[in-house]
Design a protein around this motif. Structure first.
Motif, PDB file in Angstrom:
ATOM      1  N   ASN A  53       3.739   2.051   3.348  1.00  0.00           N
ATOM      2  CA  ASN A  53       4.920   2.924   3.375  1.00  0.00           C
ATOM      3  C   ASN A  53       4.856   4.021   4.430  1.00  0.00           C
ATOM      4  O   ASN A  53       5.554   5.019   4.322  1.00  0.00           O
ATOM      5  N   HIS A  54       4.035   3.833   5.462  1.00  0.00           N
ATOM      6  CA  HIS A  54       3.972   4.796   6.563  1.00  0.00           C
ATOM      7  C   HIS A  54       3.706   4.069   7.868  1.00  0.00           C
ATOM      8  O   HIS A  54       2.993   3.067   7.901  1.00  0.00           O
ATOM      9  N   PHE A  55       4.250   4.627   8.944  1.00  0.00           N
ATOM     10  CA  PHE A  55       3.835   4.228  10.265  1.00  0.00           C
ATOM     11  C   PHE A  55       2.561   4.992  10.614  1.00  0.00           C
ATOM     12  O   PHE A  55       2.027   5.749   9.788  1.00  0.00           O
ATOM     13  N   GLU A  56       2.095   4.822  11.824  1.00  0.00           N
ATOM     14  CA  GLU A  56       0.806   5.416  12.193  1.00  0.00           C
ATOM     15  C   GLU A  56       0.830   6.932  12.123  1.00  0.00           C
ATOM     16  O   GLU A  56      -0.119   7.558  11.693  1.00  0.00           O
ATOM     17  N   ASP A  57       1.927   7.549  12.544  1.00  0.00           N
ATOM     18  CA  ASP A  57       1.964   9.006  12.624  1.00  0.00           C
ATOM     19  C   ASP A  57       3.326   9.497  12.150  1.00  0.00           C
ATOM     20  O   ASP A  57       4.287   9.534  12.918  1.00  0.00           O
ATOM     21  N   PRO A  58       3.466   9.876  10.855  1.00  0.00           N
ATOM     22  CA  PRO A  58       4.773  10.280  10.363  1.00  0.00           C
ATOM     23  C   PRO A  58       5.296  11.584  10.956  1.00  0.00           C
ATOM     24  O   PRO A  58       6.506  11.770  11.055  1.00  0.00           O
ATOM     25  N   LEU A  99      15.581   4.348   5.023  1.00  0.00           N
ATOM     26  CA  LEU A  99      14.528   3.355   5.227  1.00  0.00           C
ATOM     27  C   LEU A  99      14.469   2.973   6.702  1.00  0.00           C
ATOM     28  O   LEU A  99      15.485   2.603   7.288  1.00  0.00           O
ATOM     29  N   VAL A 100      13.286   3.093   7.299  1.00  0.00           N
ATOM     30  CA  VAL A 100      13.065   2.645   8.673  1.00  0.00           C
ATOM     31  C   VAL A 100      12.154   1.423   8.607  1.00  0.00           C
ATOM     32  O   VAL A 100      11.003   1.519   8.185  1.00  0.00           O
ATOM     33  N   ARG A 101      12.681   0.269   9.016  1.00  0.00           N
ATOM     34  CA  ARG A 101      11.903  -0.972   8.957  1.00  0.00           C
ATOM     35  C   ARG A 101      11.196  -1.271  10.269  1.00  0.00           C
ATOM     36  O   ARG A 101      10.164  -1.950  10.286  1.00  0.00           O
ATOM     37  N   SER A 102      11.751  -0.788  11.367  1.00  0.00           N
ATOM     38  CA  SER A 102      11.163  -1.090  12.675  1.00  0.00           C
ATOM     39  C   SER A 102      11.423   0.073  13.614  1.00  0.00           C
ATOM     40  O   SER A 102      12.462   0.730  13.533  1.00  0.00           O
ATOM     41  N   VAL A 103      10.461   0.330  14.495  1.00  0.00           N
ATOM     42  CA  VAL A 103      10.596   1.396  15.481  1.00  0.00           C
ATOM     43  C   VAL A 103      11.135   0.853  16.798  1.00  0.00           C
ATOM     44  O   VAL A 103      11.972   1.468  17.449  1.00  0.00           O
ATOM     45  N   PHE A 106       6.548   0.492   7.082  1.00  0.00           N
ATOM     46  CA  PHE A 106       7.929   0.938   7.008  1.00  0.00           C
ATOM     47  C   PHE A 106       7.883   2.414   6.647  1.00  0.00           C
ATOM     48  O   PHE A 106       6.837   2.933   6.226  1.00  0.00           O
ATOM     49  N   ALA A 107       8.981   3.107   6.818  1.00  0.00           N
ATOM     50  CA  ALA A 107       9.056   4.529   6.439  1.00  0.00           C
ATOM     51  C   ALA A 107      10.147   4.684   5.397  1.00  0.00           C
ATOM     52  O   ALA A 107      11.295   4.292   5.615  1.00  0.00           O
ATOM     53  N   PHE A 108       9.770   5.232   4.253  1.00  0.00           N
ATOM     54  CA  PHE A 108      10.706   5.546   3.176  1.00  0.00           C
ATOM     55  C   PHE A 108      10.844   7.062   3.150  1.00  0.00           C
ATOM     56  O   PHE A 108       9.932   7.775   2.742  1.00  0.00           O
ATOM     57  N   LEU A 109      11.974   7.566   3.641  1.00  0.00           N
ATOM     58  CA  LEU A 109      12.138   8.993   3.910  1.00  0.00           C
ATOM     59  C   LEU A 109      13.166   9.614   2.980  1.00  0.00           C
ATOM     60  O   LEU A 109      14.141   8.971   2.577  1.00  0.00           O
ATOM     61  N   LEU A 150       0.865  -1.181   0.000  1.00  0.00           N
ATOM     62  CA  LEU A 150       0.000   0.000   0.000  1.00  0.00           C
ATOM     63  C   LEU A 150       0.902   1.230   0.000  1.00  0.00           C
ATOM     64  O   LEU A 150       1.696   1.418   0.918  1.00  0.00           O
ATOM     65  N   TRP A 151       0.795   2.049  -1.054  1.00  0.00           N
ATOM     66  CA  TRP A 151       1.614   3.264  -1.163  1.00  0.00           C
ATOM     67  C   TRP A 151       0.673   4.450  -0.995  1.00  0.00           C
ATOM     68  O   TRP A 151      -0.074   4.799  -1.893  1.00  0.00           O
ATOM     69  N   VAL A 152       0.714   5.057   0.189  1.00  0.00           N
ATOM     70  CA  VAL A 152      -0.257   6.083   0.561  1.00  0.00           C
ATOM     71  C   VAL A 152       0.483   7.322   1.040  1.00  0.00           C
ATOM     72  O   VAL A 152       1.696   7.316   1.228  1.00  0.00           O
ATOM     73  N   ASN A 153      -0.257   8.410   1.225  1.00  0.00           N
ATOM     74  CA  ASN A 153       0.393   9.646   1.663  1.00  0.00           C
ATOM     75  C   ASN A 153       0.288   9.852   3.168  1.00  0.00           C
ATOM     76  O   ASN A 153       0.712  10.869   3.690  1.00  0.00           O
TER      77      ASN A 153
END
Length: 651
Positions: A351-356, A461-465, A557-560, A335-338
């Motif tokens: 491509n997002h955690f709960e609260d970017p 890239l953040v795979r885990s918090v 995950f976070a792609f920053l 899922l590629w969302v904003n």
């Protein structure tokens, strides 16, 4: 049309005259209680009802009342009958399957409206009823600020405009006076939508404002005529010149639609078209922008399906080169969302955690006290200490940015003596927007190549918090150039900013590369300056990560995108963290780099080893990074001094 209260007349009348043999399609009607009530009250109507449930769920008396009943039908995928054959399409209280979620409901409404619009005949209407919590911001167009689950959250007007529908009337709805609705969905609000092609009068105009950077025209009047031609039948409410550069303009365009549909996507396409017209003119006036190098055409990765939600069209087009797009989130494994998205299935990556929380304001506050960003103030809250710092002459130049805009929009660079203009009430002209801004010391002198300021775009890239797992791509990224020679005397954005959206309109290429062709508007690939990237700066991920939350039922995950500026001493400074970095692939170098990065991302998600994703030991990096002393709003210290670091081409 009369907007009567729905205590019998409107829900049963549907704005149709008596004895009308109109064809009515009722979508997603549950146990078909509404369709049955309508058919009994108006026997002259041809009522067809669809339900997602099996036939055994519908009482026999309801099934006998309607002309046609279709069970186990997904109304977002296929509709009965011929296209353009229904005078009314009715949807009451749509709700997604499973746990209720605003984003899921928004997507459901968007897809329902798209199908409903395709089913309407000439002069037909969609009658959509939402719950009472969804009425307070019905005309806000999804701008935020309404209650959770409101039309504002559901982005109703934009979803309707995407389907070429416009809102022509609204009314309160009291469903129990007409039929027996299921559950608590009894009181709501009706939205009557008509086809844009029928030229209805909108209940309220849709107004969208966009700032764009385009090639300079002969006059503002010439540009106004061009914009009117491109955007018709949408009206150009105003056209304001914000900045005039040597070869380009930054203009603010206000679009207004009163009798036609106007979505954010359509406004974006208008802006893209205006920029393309300027690019074509630039090609005739200057050297060609096109490259003789063939544009790479990748094969799609097997086993991957992607679903997009409210992302930039350019990102969607690029990602579709590598991954097969699908229309439903349920069919995707990516899922590629904003923004944050929770799936009912544990399968998809998102491509997002709960609260970017990664707009400019949040990043500034999160990194307070670190040595990675220059001294920064948040206005208007920290106006007094900022003005005091300016009057002490701590920094000759300042840069102000709006907290939530990108692509270089509404950025101001000004001198410390102009702080008095702010103190005198000049916030709207000196800073941006309504006076809210993130104001930082301007890093001067910067590192320059052949006289032009540069910055770096890194992909992280953040795979885990918890535990924190971060990676930086060692070759994917860019070196971005200002279009013209750096100058502290001339604060032209094309001399002092490196945003592609600002500089590409100049039609000038970057300095040449020995082993690669570069053309007007190109970036350099990151490897040209990778050796100057200080890994300690990337320990900022540790400061940001605690704000990222994970919900059950998804694999986030976070792609920053990290934007890094080098000063004259080659010290890196973090300018910004982008939660939704742009992926365009419209130029050869951009496409090659982004294809490599996204390809490596997919391999990483698959569990494969990718050497180019360099793991960050953020705790060790953070220990090595020694923060300078700070007080009050100070967020860091800029140490560059002397003449700006102009170097010849390092390659």
């Amino acid at each position: 049309m009369s907007a009567q209260c729905l205590e019998g007349l409107t829900l049963l009348g549907l704005g149709l005259p008596e004895d009308s043999p109109a064809r009515i399609l009722v979508l997603a009607d549950g146990n078909c209680s509404y369709a049955a009530a309508l058919a009994r009250a108006r026997p002259e109507l041809q009522v067809c009802a669809t339900t997602y449930d099996p036939r055994s769920y519908v009482p026999q008396e309801h099934a006998d009342a309607v002309a046609e009943l279709l069970c186990e039908v997904d109304a977002t995928e296929a509709l009965p009958g011929n296209t353009n054959s229904w005078q009314r399409v009715v949807v009451n209280f749509p709700s997604p399957i499973g746990r209720r979620h605003v984003a899921k409901t928004r997507d459901l409404v968007r897809r329902l409206l798209a199908r409903a619009a395709a089913a309407l005949s000439a002069g037909g209407q969609v009658w959509l009823t939402l719950e009472s919590s969804a009425v307070e911001a019905a005309l806000s167009g999804g701008t935020g600020g309404g209650p959770r689950g409101s039309s504002c959250d559901l982005d109703l007007l934009d979803s309707a405009a995407e389907a070429e529908l416009v809102l022509v009337a609204t009314a309160p709805a009291h469903a129990p006076s007409v039929y027996k609705p299921l559950g608590s969905k009894a009181v709501g609000h009706l939205h009557i939508l008509a086809r844009s092609i029928d030229s209805p009068r909108c209940l309220a105009p849709t107004i969208l404002t966009r700032d764009i950077n385009i090639l300079k025209r002969g006059s503002l009047e010439e540009l106004r005529e061009e914009v009117a031609s491109v955007c018709a039948p949408v009206e150009v409410a105003s056209l304001q010149l914000l900045d005039a550069h040597e070869d380009s303009w930054t203009v603010r365009l206000e679009l207004r639609a009163t009798c036609c549909a106007l979505s954010r996507h359509k406004a974006k396409s208008f802006c893209d078209l205006l920029e393309e017209v300027g690019d074509r003119k630039a090609k005739k006036q200057r050297r060609p922008e096109s490259s003789t190098t063939a544009m790479p055409t990748p094969k799609r990765r097997l086993g991957w399906n992607v679903w997009f939600h409210k992302v930039e069209p350019s990102v969607e087009d690029f990602m579709s080169l590598l991954i097969r797009p699908v229309e439903r989130a349920e069919d995707a494994n990516l899922l590629w969302v904003n923004a944050a998205w929770t799936s009912k299935s544990a399968l998809p990556f998102v491509n997002h955690f709960e609260d970017p929380v990664l707009n400019k304001l949040d990043v500034a506050l999160l990194l307070r006290g670190t040595p990675h960003i220059p001294r920064t103030f948040v206005l208007p809250e920290e106006e007094a200490p900022w003005l005091a710092s300016c009057r002490q002459g701590d920094s000759p130049l300042w840069i102000a940015k709006p907290p939530r805009l990108g692509r270089g929009q509404q950025i101001s660079i000004f001198r410390q003596e102009d702080a008095d203009a702010y103190a005198a009430g000049g916030a709207k002209s000196l800073v941006v927007g309504k006076g809210s801004a993130v104001v930082s010391e301007y890093i001067s002198p910067p590192y320059c190549i052949e006289g032009r300021k540069v910055d770096l775009r890194l992909y992280v890239l953040v795979r885990s918090v918890s535990p924190l797992q971060g990676f930086v791509h060692s070759s994917g990224g860019y070196v971005r150039f200002a279009a013209r020679a750096y100058s502290e005397e001339d604060l032209d954005p094309q001399r002092n900013l490196t945003n592609n959206s600002i500089n590409r309109s100049a039609g000038l290429p970057p300095p040449p590369l020995p082993d690669q062709e570069v053309c007007a508007g190109d970036n350099w690939p990151l490897h040209a300056l990778w050796s100057h990237v200080d890994r300690q700066l990337l320990s900022c991920v540790q400061k940001v990560a605690p704000k990222l939350g994970t919900r059950q039922g998804c694999r986030p995950f976070a792609f920053l995108g990290f934007d890094v500026l080098l000063d004259a001493q080659l010290r890196p400074w973090l300018c910004e963290i982008n939660a939704n970095p742009t992926l365009e692939g419209r130029r050869v170098i951009d496409r090659v780099v982004d294809l490599e990065v996204i390809g490596d991302l997919l391999t990483h998600l698959e569990g494969g080893e990718v050497d180019r994703w360099e793991k960050l030991d953020v705790e060790v990096l953070a220990e090595k990074a020694v923060a300078p002393p700070s007080a009050g709003p100070q967020l860091g210290n800029a140490e560059a001094s002397g003449q700006h670091g102009t170097t010849p081409n390092p390659l």
